[in-house]
Write a protein that holds these residues in place. Sequence first.
Motif, PDB file in Angstrom:
ATOM      1  N   ASP A  23      -6.155   1.469   2.321  1.00 43.31           N
ATOM      2  CA  ASP A  23      -5.925   1.811   0.954  1.00 43.31           C
ATOM      3  C   ASP A  23      -5.018   3.059   0.720  1.00 43.31           C
ATOM      4  O   ASP A  23      -5.025   3.439  -0.398  1.00 43.31           O
ATOM      5  CB  ASP A  23      -7.309   1.943   0.452  1.00 43.31           C
ATOM      6  CG  ASP A  23      -8.063   3.160   0.658  1.00 43.31           C
ATOM      7  OD1 ASP A  23      -7.341   4.012   1.707  1.00 43.31           O
ATOM      8  OD2 ASP A  23      -9.154   3.608   0.224  1.00 43.31           O
ATOM      9  N   TYR A  47      -4.327 -11.317  -0.767  1.00 49.49           N
ATOM     10  CA  TYR A  47      -5.725 -11.850  -0.882  1.00 49.49           C
ATOM     11  C   TYR A  47      -5.995 -13.034   0.033  1.00 49.49           C
ATOM     12  O   TYR A  47      -7.341 -13.539  -0.075  1.00 49.49           O
ATOM     13  CB  TYR A  47      -5.952 -12.300  -2.386  1.00 49.49           C
ATOM     14  CG  TYR A  47      -5.980 -10.840  -3.297  1.00 49.49           C
ATOM     15  CD1 TYR A  47      -6.944 -10.195  -3.267  1.00 49.49           C
ATOM     16  CD2 TYR A  47      -4.732 -10.648  -4.158  1.00 49.49           C
ATOM     17  CE1 TYR A  47      -6.995  -9.071  -4.055  1.00 49.49           C
ATOM     18  CE2 TYR A  47      -4.932  -9.674  -4.657  1.00 49.49           C
ATOM     19  CZ  TYR A  47      -6.050  -8.749  -4.981  1.00 49.49           C
ATOM     20  OH  TYR A  47      -5.882  -7.534  -5.820  1.00 49.49           O
ATOM     21  N   GLN A  66      -5.276  -2.346   0.660  1.00 46.04           N
ATOM     22  CA  GLN A  66      -6.489  -2.472  -0.503  1.00 46.04           C
ATOM     23  C   GLN A  66      -6.110  -1.314  -1.749  1.00 46.04           C
ATOM     24  O   GLN A  66      -6.898  -1.081  -2.375  1.00 46.04           O
ATOM     25  CB  GLN A  66      -7.785  -1.831   0.148  1.00 46.04           C
ATOM     26  CG  GLN A  66      -8.344  -2.735   1.241  1.00 46.04           C
ATOM     27  CD  GLN A  66      -8.648  -4.112   0.629  1.00 46.04           C
ATOM     28  OE1 GLN A  66      -9.212  -4.196  -0.267  1.00 46.04           O
ATOM     29  NE2 GLN A  66      -8.254  -5.201   1.237  1.00 46.04           N
ATOM     30  N   LYS A  68      -5.192  -0.964  -4.890  1.00 45.20           N
ATOM     31  CA  LYS A  68      -5.145  -2.003  -5.977  1.00 45.20           C
ATOM     32  C   LYS A  68      -5.336  -1.244  -7.372  1.00 45.20           C
ATOM     33  O   LYS A  68      -6.054  -1.322  -8.357  1.00 45.20           O
ATOM     34  CB  LYS A  68      -6.599  -2.870  -6.033  1.00 45.20           C
ATOM     35  CG  LYS A  68      -6.791  -3.558  -4.685  1.00 45.20           C
ATOM     36  CD  LYS A  68      -8.058  -4.282  -4.605  1.00 45.20           C
ATOM     37  CE  LYS A  68      -8.163  -5.390  -3.492  1.00 45.20           C
ATOM     38  NZ  LYS A  68      -9.649  -5.757  -3.296  1.00 45.20           N
ATOM     39  N   ALA A  83       0.939  -2.554 -11.621  1.00 43.14           N
ATOM     40  CA  ALA A  83       0.086  -2.777 -10.465  1.00 43.14           C
ATOM     41  C   ALA A  83       0.873  -2.333  -9.192  1.00 43.14           C
ATOM     42  O   ALA A  83       2.034  -2.564  -8.916  1.00 43.14           O
ATOM     43  CB  ALA A  83      -0.299  -4.163 -10.524  1.00 43.14           C
TER      44      ALA A  83
END
Length: 83
Positions: A23, A47, A66, A68, A83
Amino acid sequence: MTSFRDITTLAVGGQIADFYDIDNSKEIIDLIKTTDKQKTPLCVIGYGANTLASDDLFSGVVIRPQNKKIEITSQGSSVIITA
């Protein structure tokens, strides 16, 4: 050991030698640079939708980012989604 079967929507595919859920953008970039330098096979997966993998062992590195972060802002009558 993680397999593509565990991380794809089609639930098919073999074992993965090295799997990382990361992440942190810097860690992702560093790992990509390392695999490139070592000439290690690399797969970056989102995904897992629309991904069909062999049932054979993938003897490389799979990265599933990750980070997000989704930011929603409004400017007047407009909404901006980043995003």
